[in-house]
Design an enzyme around this catalytic site. Structure first.
Site, PDB file in Angstrom:
ATOM      1  N   LYS A  94       0.855  -1.210   0.018  1.00  0.00           N
ATOM      2  CA  LYS A  94       0.062  -0.111   0.072  1.00  0.00           C
ATOM      3  C   LYS A  94       0.878   1.222  -0.055  1.00  0.00           C
ATOM      4  O   LYS A  94       0.580   1.916  -0.770  1.00  0.00           O
ATOM      5  CB  LYS A  94      -0.965  -0.022   1.263  1.00  0.00           C
ATOM      6  CG  LYS A  94      -1.709   1.149   1.292  1.00  0.00           C
ATOM      7  CD  LYS A  94      -2.844   0.983   2.418  1.00  0.00           C
ATOM      8  CE  LYS A  94      -3.538   2.453   2.580  1.00  0.00           C
ATOM      9  NZ  LYS A  94      -4.390   2.558   3.705  1.00  0.00           N
TER      10      LYS A  94
ATOM     11  N   GLU B 179      10.508  -4.792   4.235  1.00  0.00           N
ATOM     12  CA  GLU B 179      10.777  -6.419   3.895  1.00  0.00           C
ATOM     13  C   GLU B 179      10.278  -6.485   2.531  1.00  0.00           C
ATOM     14  O   GLU B 179      10.867  -7.287   1.599  1.00  0.00           O
ATOM     15  CB  GLU B 179       9.598  -7.154   4.691  1.00  0.00           C
ATOM     16  CG  GLU B 179      10.198  -7.177   6.240  1.00  0.00           C
ATOM     17  CD  GLU B 179       9.389  -6.138   6.863  1.00  0.00           C
ATOM     18  OE1 GLU B 179       9.216  -5.117   6.499  1.00  0.00           O
ATOM     19  OE2 GLU B 179       9.050  -6.215   8.014  1.00  0.00           O
TER      20      GLU B 179
HETATM   21  O1  F6P Z   1       2.335  -3.702   9.968  1.00  0.00           O
HETATM   22  C1  F6P Z   1       1.490  -2.445   9.536  1.00  0.00           C
HETATM   23  C2  F6P Z   1       1.218  -2.584   8.229  1.00  0.00           C
HETATM   24  O2  F6P Z   1       1.035  -1.226   7.876  1.00  0.00           O
HETATM   25  C3  F6P Z   1      -0.108  -3.191   8.012  1.00  0.00           C
HETATM   26  O3  F6P Z   1      -1.152  -2.337   8.335  1.00  0.00           O
HETATM   27  C4  F6P Z   1      -0.120  -3.427   6.508  1.00  0.00           C
HETATM   28  O4  F6P Z   1      -0.843  -4.284   6.060  1.00  0.00           O
HETATM   29  C5  F6P Z   1       1.510  -3.887   6.266  1.00  0.00           C
HETATM   30  O5  F6P Z   1       2.341  -3.239   7.386  1.00  0.00           O
HETATM   31  C6  F6P Z   1       2.051  -3.944   4.838  1.00  0.00           C
HETATM   32  O6  F6P Z   1       2.071  -2.412   4.504  1.00  0.00           O
HETATM   33  P1  F6P Z   1       2.184  -2.266   2.955  1.00  0.00           P
HETATM   34  O7  F6P Z   1       1.215  -2.644   2.170  1.00  0.00           O
HETATM   35  O8  F6P Z   1       2.245  -0.832   2.953  1.00  0.00           O
HETATM   36  O9  F6P Z   1       3.493  -2.599   2.636  1.00  0.00           O
END
Ligand code: F6P
Length: 535
Positions: free
Chosen positions: A199, A205
């Site tokens: 998102k 990671e």
């Molecule tokens: O662990 C926190 C978080 O922001 C979650 O809410 C989210 O699903 C995950 O990290 C992955 O985030 P992104 O989709 O921004 O990589």
């Protein structure tokens, strides 16, 4: 007296009686406390509550203003106040007309544009008109994401994948290196599509895994060709260009879709390609049916409310700090992991949206594994420990992949466990068993108490008619609304996750210590660990 205090008083009174006796006292208990919706049977009659306890738990939602909160969510108000965002995952499964009526042209256009782009891309790959650089069809997708960008799509793919998928999906979340190595093992880069799903497109990671996967493609195909094997999904599409992903292969969604509610968005692009757009639409349709139920059914016959009421009764009314989720469905073996994020990241909070420390405990520890496997692992503790761990037992009634014999054995286990937790085994029964085995008095006195199971342990049963895209969509929406409803009663914002930030920030600091020349000040244990890693 507040509604929560009333619940506590009633729950304390209920604790004096046994669940089995509640059935005897109330002949309508099962019909009042169970319902069928969207191909799912939900039965909360084996919970600890009396009729009055049930009523006081269900009354919490009215008194907390759930009706108004639900309307505010549905119509796109900024209910995620700390982040200044609407929460509109339900808009992703509405019809265009309904969307337009409730939320206006802009949201409707966003949803439609995103759906059309995904459909065209997925159809093109499935038909072989969109291929890798050498013209070969894509056979495998490597889906790289974590948290909400991983758990939902992984669960749905495992739930619905054909036994021999034409296009396989391999998921990579952990940055430990092995998950990516295992995912890439045996793959032909010329037939592989790598999709980065994030998102924010800042998640350490995911970006590290994506860069490693991109290098793997570049080594095999060269830089220019490799770019034809890359795609991205993000609510921050402007950030993806820096990673060599061509703009026409970046699929967006809006910030009004929370990460842990994002499987209904382009986050499921891998599934849409692998399973087909029609399956995705059926998943949405099932979720939409549950949405309508949540919107319209009276609270005492509203499935998300029943599950939420049981949780609040156990957590607040009886101070039970955990809940076990046991899907007797191998294809849903990741359900507990999915619910851990959905429920614990949403409602594992300590303050109100205006910053006051909450007076009650909030989310329990959610844990679980697939049944029957879990019966041979941790059920011992659940049956005999003095701690009461409420259970959710989930099964699929008709499974075309099981022989009748297997299915009967599986279902008899889930039914028997619910009964065993409730009824338990008395000392008298244990003594009789020992005597039947020919034990003498001394051995009976020693063994019989060890066989006693106190019983009176609550469970909820959730039975899907079949595991289809529709019932799976409905099941996941059921839990989403349960979580939302609990958050309203608890008086917190279910849609932010500030607690995750601390670990992320310190992780960046420690990374600097590990890769740089100096180590910043830490406690002795942390400093010693950093030194050890630096070698
Ligand atoms: O662990 C926190 C978080 O922001 C979650 O809410 C989210 O699903 C995950 O990290 C992955 O985030 P992104 O989709 O921004 O990589």
């Amino acid at each position: 007296m507040t509604a929560l205090d009333a619940l506590k008083t009633q729950a304390a009174a209920d604790a004096a009686s046994k669940i089995v006796d509640q059935f005897k006292a109330d002949p309508d208990r099962l019909s009042r406390m169970s319902l069928d919706v969207a191909g799912i049977f939900v039965d909360v009659s084996k919970q600890s509550w009396s009729k009055a306890g049930f009523d006081s738990a269900v009354a919490l939602f009215e008194q907390a203003g759930l009706v108004e909160a639900r309307d505010r969510m549905w119509t796109g108000k900024e209910i995620n106040v700390s982040e200044g965002r609407a929460v509109l995952h339900v808009a992703l499964r509405d019809s265009d007309a309904e969307n337009q009526r409730l939320r206006g042209a802009e949201i409707t256009a966003d949803v439609k544009t995103a759906r059309d782009a995904m459909k065209a891309y997925a159809d093109g790959i499935r038909a072989g008109t969109i291929t890798g650089a050498s013209g070969k069809k894509f056979k495998t997708i490597v889906h790289i994401g974590i948290g909400g960008s991983d758990l939902g799509p992984r669960l749905v793919f495992q739930g619905l994948a054909p036994l021999q998928p034409e296009i396989d999906v391999r998921f990579v979340a952990n940055v430990d290196g092995s998950e990516l190595a295992l995912a890439l093992a045996g793959l032909d880069p010329s037939e592989t599509l790598v999709i980065a799903v994030s998102k924010t497109f800042t998640t350490q990671e995911t970006l590290a895994n994506f860069l490693a996967a991109r290098d793997w493609l570049i080594k095999a195909l060269g830089e220019e060709a490799a770019s034809k094997h890359l795609a991205a999904v993000s609510a921050a599409p402007d950030k993806t260009g820096a990673f060599g992903i061509p703009a026409d292969r970046v699929f967006g969604f809006k910030d009004w879709v929370g990460g842990r509610y994002s499987l209904w968005s382009a986050v499921s692009l891998s599934l849409i390609i692998a399973l087909g757009y029609d399956i995705y639409e059926r998943l949405l349709a099932g979720a939409h049916e549950m949405d309508q139920h949540f919107l319209t059914a009276p609270f005492p016959q509203n499935a998300p409310i029943l599950l939420a009421a049981a949780q609040l009764y156990n957590r607040i009314g009886l101070d039970r700090p955990s809940r076990a989720v046991i899907p007797y469905v191998h294809r849903l073996r990741r359900l507990a992991a999915f619910l851990q994020q959905l429920e614990m990241e949403s409602n594992g909070k300590r303050t109100s949206p205006t910053g006051e420390v909450l007076e009650t405990k909030t989310c329990p520890v959610v844990f679980g594994d697939e049944g029957t496997n879990a019966q041979h692992a941790f059920f011992q503790m659940l049956h005999q420990s003095e701690d009461v761990v409420p259970l959710e037992l989930i099964a699929v009634q008709h499974n075309p992949e099981a022989t009748p014999d297997m299915q009967q054995k599986l279902l008899s286990n889930i039914i028997a466990q619910g009964e065993a937790f409730m009824v338990g085994k008395s000392l008298e029964t244990s003594v009789a068993e020992c005597e039947k085995l020919g034990f003498d008095a001394a051995r009976t006195a020693q063994i019989a108490p060890q066989k006693v199971c106190p019983g009176n342990k609550p469970s909820t049963t959730v039975l899907l008619n079949e595991l289809t895209p529709e019932t799976l969509g409905a099941l996941l929406a059921l839990y989403e609304h349960k979580t939302f409803a609990e958050g309203i009663v608890l008086g917190l914002n279910s849609f932010d996750q500030w607690g995750v930030e601390l670990g992320k920030t310190l992780g960046v600091n420690v990374l600097k210590d590990i890769t740089g020349d100096v180590i910043a000040a830490h406690d002795p244990s942390t400093t010693a660990l950093i030194k050890r890693i630096k070698g």
